[in-house]
Design an enzyme around this catalytic site. Structure first.
Site, PDB file in Angstrom:
ATOM      1  N   HIS A 234       0.857  -1.192   0.000  1.00 52.47           N
ATOM      2  CA  HIS A 234       0.000   0.000   0.000  1.00 52.47           C
ATOM      3  C   HIS A 234       0.895   1.245   0.000  1.00 52.47           C
ATOM      4  O   HIS A 234       1.838   1.326   0.792  1.00 52.47           O
ATOM      5  CB  HIS A 234      -0.889  -0.038   1.246  1.00 52.47           C
ATOM      6  CG  HIS A 234      -1.997   0.959   1.226  1.00 52.47           C
ATOM      7  ND1 HIS A 234      -1.772   2.315   1.251  1.00 52.47           N
ATOM      8  CD2 HIS A 234      -3.338   0.794   1.189  1.00 52.47           C
ATOM      9  CE1 HIS A 234      -2.936   2.947   1.225  1.00 52.47           C
ATOM     10  NE2 HIS A 234      -3.904   2.050   1.191  1.00 52.47           N
ATOM     11  N   THR A 246      -2.910  -0.145   9.739  1.00 55.07           N
ATOM     12  CA  THR A 246      -4.349  -0.090  10.062  1.00 55.07           C
ATOM     13  C   THR A 246      -4.988  -1.477   9.921  1.00 55.07           C
ATOM     14  O   THR A 246      -6.036  -1.647   9.308  1.00 55.07           O
ATOM     15  CB  THR A 246      -5.076   0.932   9.162  1.00 55.07           C
ATOM     16  OG1 THR A 246      -4.790   0.623   7.795  1.00 55.07           O
ATOM     17  CG2 THR A 246      -4.609   2.338   9.471  1.00 55.07           C
ATOM     18  N   GLU A 304      -9.966  -5.365   2.682  1.00 56.99           N
ATOM     19  CA  GLU A 304      -8.520  -5.134   2.802  1.00 56.99           C
ATOM     20  C   GLU A 304      -7.972  -5.709   4.109  1.00 56.99           C
ATOM     21  O   GLU A 304      -6.858  -6.259   4.132  1.00 56.99           O
ATOM     22  CB  GLU A 304      -8.225  -3.634   2.709  1.00 56.99           C
ATOM     23  CG  GLU A 304      -6.753  -3.292   2.684  1.00 56.99           C
ATOM     24  CD  GLU A 304      -6.521  -1.816   2.372  1.00 56.99           C
ATOM     25  OE1 GLU A 304      -6.247  -1.496   1.206  1.00 56.99           O
ATOM     26  OE2 GLU A 304      -6.627  -0.980   3.304  1.00 56.99           O
TER      27      GLU A 304
END
Ligand code: 4GW
Ligand code: MN
Length: 353
Positions: A234, A246, A304
């Site tokens: 990412h 995250t 995700e």
């Protein structure tokens, strides 16, 4: 007095038959084991999945790939081509950066294998507006010279742009429901790719590349990305310490990753692999999301988060650098020699309302 007749105790009879039972069991479990890969997985009809050593065509591939005479710079054992970035994970999966591979060698190898690639993209509701530019730029930069099926999953098939593509490349439209919540639109991609792997992909392509549609190709993305299973770094987290990723941090979710675990933060918008591996990845993520739903929990970043959990437990065999997914509003750092696949700015209020 009649002599006592000798009657063998039960235990002795059992002992006598034990070797026979043992050999019998070995025989039948052996049969079941040998049949499993054949019966358990529908095989690609015309082109074998090369990475699967159980496939009949596997040895063909090993024997046939004989490269022609080629001129290129010699690889130097003591001169690594990239010293500014990590090009190999601790589990020996290459991280793909510009300069770390020679596209000509790879193309020669893959040409011999005559593979076909499925590029899956979801364009639900207003996101159909992204399709035109997505496919146009893919025609310029994505797997040039290879056979490609664009699998467009949409609830609005009549709004898929009609484009004439060269031989070996085509758009295949797959109708899907237009879920009401956008989180659901995003998460259900796993289920739909999983289902389509069984129904279509396994008969039609060797590899699946699954990406977001609000994107455009701005430089070459070719066979260097292919492998059994791959994820993409990412662009927002390549410098981040794992405890600040995250990831889903609630232990009650199937996507939970504790703060002292994690390799990378992978993007939900670019993953892939062989049809078989993508079938397993998406099936696993979908089941995990359904298990969460049963407990009334939804992972913080939806599909995700589950992809990140899966790739932590099933290490990818290749990883794409942020060259393969960059944010159009972020300046390029010096190590980013190419920007191959860029986000398209969206007017959030307009496109998402
Ligand atoms: C908020 O209102 C929405 S709508 C967030 C995503 C939406 C959406 C996403 C949609 O309406 N239709 C759709 O097809 N998608 C698909 O999910 C599309 O392929 C998109 O690229 C993918 C992920 O959503 P996204 O690109 O908006 O997510 P981010 O901003 O994280 O890249
Ligand atoms: Mn996106």
């Amino acid at each position: 007095m009649a002599p006592a007749r000798h009657i063998a105790p039960v235990g002795t009879t059992l002992k006598r038959w034990l070797p026979v039972i043992f050999v019998g069991l070995m025989f039948f479990t052996g049969l079941a084991w040998n049949n499993f890969p054949e019966g358990g997985w529908p095989r690609c009809a015309s082109y074998g999945v090369i990475d699967n050593p159980l496939d009949d065509n596997y040895m063909d591939h090993v024997m046939n790939v004989q490269l022609p005479r080629m001129n290129y710079a010699q690889p130097k054992v003591l001169n690594p081509v990239r010293t500014d970035v990590l090009t190999m994970t601790p589990w020996f999966a290459p991280i793909v950066w510009e300069g770390s591979f020679n596209r000509d060698i790879l193309n020669e190898q893959y040409k011999k294998r005559n593979i076909s690639i499925g590029l899956t993209v979801f364009a639900v509701k207003k996101y159909v507006v992204f399709l035109q530019r997505f496919i146009e730029t893919a025609e310029k930069f994505f797997m040039v010279g290879q056979r490609v099926n664009y699998y467009v999953f949409t609830d609005l098939p009549e709004q898929v742009p009609k484009m004439t593509l060269p031989d070996g490349r085509q758009v295949v439209t797959i109708q899907v429901p237009g879920y009401k919540r956008w989180q659901e639109v995003s998460m259900r991609r796993m289920e739909m790719i999983h289902d389509a792997s069984m129904r279509n992909f396994v008969y039609e392509v060797d590899y699946i590349v699954a990406v977001d549609v609000d994107m455009q190709f701005t430089d070459e993305v070719g066979v260097e990305i292919l492998g059994d299973v791959f994820g993409t770094l990412h662009p927002g987290f390549y410098e981040t310490e794992r405890q600040h990723f995250t990831y889903e941090r609630r232990a009650s979710s199937q996507a939970y990753i504790p703060e002292d675990e994690g390799d990378f933060y992978y993007a939900g918008g670019f993953f892939g692999g062989t049809v078989k591996e993508v079938f397993m990845l998406t099936g696993h993520c979908h089941s995990a999301m359904m298990a969460d739903r049963d407990r009334g929990i939804e992972a913080i970043w939806h599909d995700e988060s589950h992809l990140n959990k899966y790739l932590l437990n099933h290490k990818p065999t290749k990883i794409l650098s942020p060259e393969y997914l960059w944010d159009c509003n972020t300046r390029s750092p010096p190590f980013l020699l190419k920007r191959r696949f860029l986000t398209v700015s969206k007017n959030h209020t307009q496109i998402r309302s």
